[in-house]
Design an enzyme around this catalytic site. Structure first.
Site, PDB file in Angstrom:
ATOM      1  N   ARG A 138       0.784  -1.234   0.000  1.00 22.31           N
ATOM      2  CA  ARG A 138       0.000   0.000   0.000  1.00 22.31           C
ATOM      3  C   ARG A 138       0.820   1.292   0.000  1.00 22.31           C
ATOM      4  O   ARG A 138       0.266   2.368   0.162  1.00 22.31           O
ATOM      5  CB  ARG A 138      -0.997   0.030   1.163  1.00 22.31           C
ATOM      6  CG  ARG A 138      -1.963  -1.120   1.116  1.00 22.31           C
ATOM      7  CD  ARG A 138      -3.116  -0.999   2.056  1.00 22.31           C
ATOM      8  NE  ARG A 138      -2.762  -0.508   3.371  1.00 22.31           N
ATOM      9  CZ  ARG A 138      -3.632   0.041   4.197  1.00 22.31           C
ATOM     10  NH1 ARG A 138      -4.880   0.176   3.859  1.00 22.31           N
ATOM     11  NH2 ARG A 138      -3.252   0.433   5.392  1.00 22.31           N
ATOM     12  N   ASP A 139       2.134   1.221  -0.181  1.00 22.95           N
ATOM     13  CA  ASP A 139       2.923   2.459  -0.239  1.00 22.95           C
ATOM     14  C   ASP A 139       4.187   2.261  -1.093  1.00 22.95           C
ATOM     15  O   ASP A 139       5.288   2.633  -0.680  1.00 22.95           O
ATOM     16  CB  ASP A 139       3.272   2.937   1.164  1.00 22.95           C
ATOM     17  CG  ASP A 139       3.646   4.417   1.224  1.00 22.95           C
ATOM     18  OD1 ASP A 139       3.221   5.181   0.321  1.00 22.95           O
ATOM     19  OD2 ASP A 139       4.359   4.813   2.164  1.00 22.95           O
ATOM     20  N   ILE A 140       4.010   1.682  -2.275  1.00 26.94           N
ATOM     21  CA  ILE A 140       5.149   1.511  -3.187  1.00 26.94           C
ATOM     22  C   ILE A 140       5.494   2.887  -3.759  1.00 26.94           C
ATOM     23  O   ILE A 140       4.641   3.563  -4.335  1.00 26.94           O
ATOM     24  CB  ILE A 140       4.804   0.517  -4.322  1.00 26.94           C
ATOM     25  CG1 ILE A 140       4.560  -0.882  -3.751  1.00 26.94           C
ATOM     26  CG2 ILE A 140       5.900   0.488  -5.389  1.00 26.94           C
ATOM     27  CD1 ILE A 140       5.765  -1.517  -3.073  1.00 26.94           C
TER      28      ILE A 140
ATOM     29  N   ASN B 252      10.810   3.657  -0.968  1.00 22.88           N
ATOM     30  CA  ASN B 252      10.569   2.339  -0.375  1.00 22.88           C
ATOM     31  C   ASN B 252      11.118   1.192  -1.210  1.00 22.88           C
ATOM     32  O   ASN B 252      10.764   0.040  -0.996  1.00 22.88           O
ATOM     33  CB  ASN B 252       9.068   2.138  -0.122  1.00 22.88           C
ATOM     34  CG  ASN B 252       8.590   2.911   1.085  1.00 22.88           C
ATOM     35  OD1 ASN B 252       9.384   3.347   1.909  1.00 22.88           O
ATOM     36  ND2 ASN B 252       7.293   3.111   1.180  1.00 22.88           N
TER      37      ASN B 252
END
Length: 173
Positions: free
Chosen positions: A43-45, A49
């Site tokens: 949910r946070d590519i 990251n």
């Protein structure tokens, strides 16, 4: 391990050649597939990251920061979590369905456009414009992007999750 995040690579104004970028996307897709097989949605590519590690003569890609991840079958969060620049239309609440594996793939597609073009496709937009872009604007790839890679990235950034790759294994293949 020594390495750089993709955010650091972008900050150095390096534009990755298509072959290197395609290899990175393949490694990221394999990492996402592994997480998804465990039932985990990242949910946070985003560039900060993903780390490209240099270990001797070998290199590896590592997906970092699972702080916003959730189990696939968990009740969807009521609040919007993630980084707006990379969030899928369903994560932003534009589409009625909950985020799933295809949401991570959309984020990877936006990251791919950024790496291939050297800049984010929706950079500098106010939040309202950014949300509109994720809902309705197709990111444009640099004209020198090889046609096969362009087809893959274009499939990743489709607004409708049904039109995207359905899972990371399919993408990696």
């Amino acid at each position: 391990a020594r390495g750089m995040t993709l955010a650091q690579i972008l900050a150095s104004h390096q534009i990755l050649d298509a072959g290197t970028a395609a290899q990175l996307f393949w490694h990221i897709a394999r990492g996402l597939d592994h997480a998804h097989q465990q039932g985990i949605l990242h949910r946070d590519i985003k560039p900060s990251n993903v780390m490209v590690c240099l270990e001797g003569l070998e290199s590896a890609v590592k997906i970092l920061d699972f702080g916003l991840s959730r189990l696939r079958d968990a009740r969807p969060a009521s609040e919007t979590l993630g980084t707006y620049l990379y969030m899928s239309p369903e994560q932003l609440g534009i589409l009625p369905q909950p985020a799933d594996e295809r949401s991570d793939l959309y984020s990877l597609g936006i990251l791919a456009v950024e790496l291939l073009n050297g800049r984010h496709p929706f950079a500098g937009q106010a939040l309202r414009e950014l949300i509109h872009s994720h809902a309705a604007v197709a990111p444009v790839l640099a004209p020198e992007t090889p046609p096969g890679l362009a087809r893959i990235v274009t499939a990743l950034v489709q607004k409708d999750p049904v039109a995207r790759y359905q899972n990371a294994a399919q993408l990696a293949a």
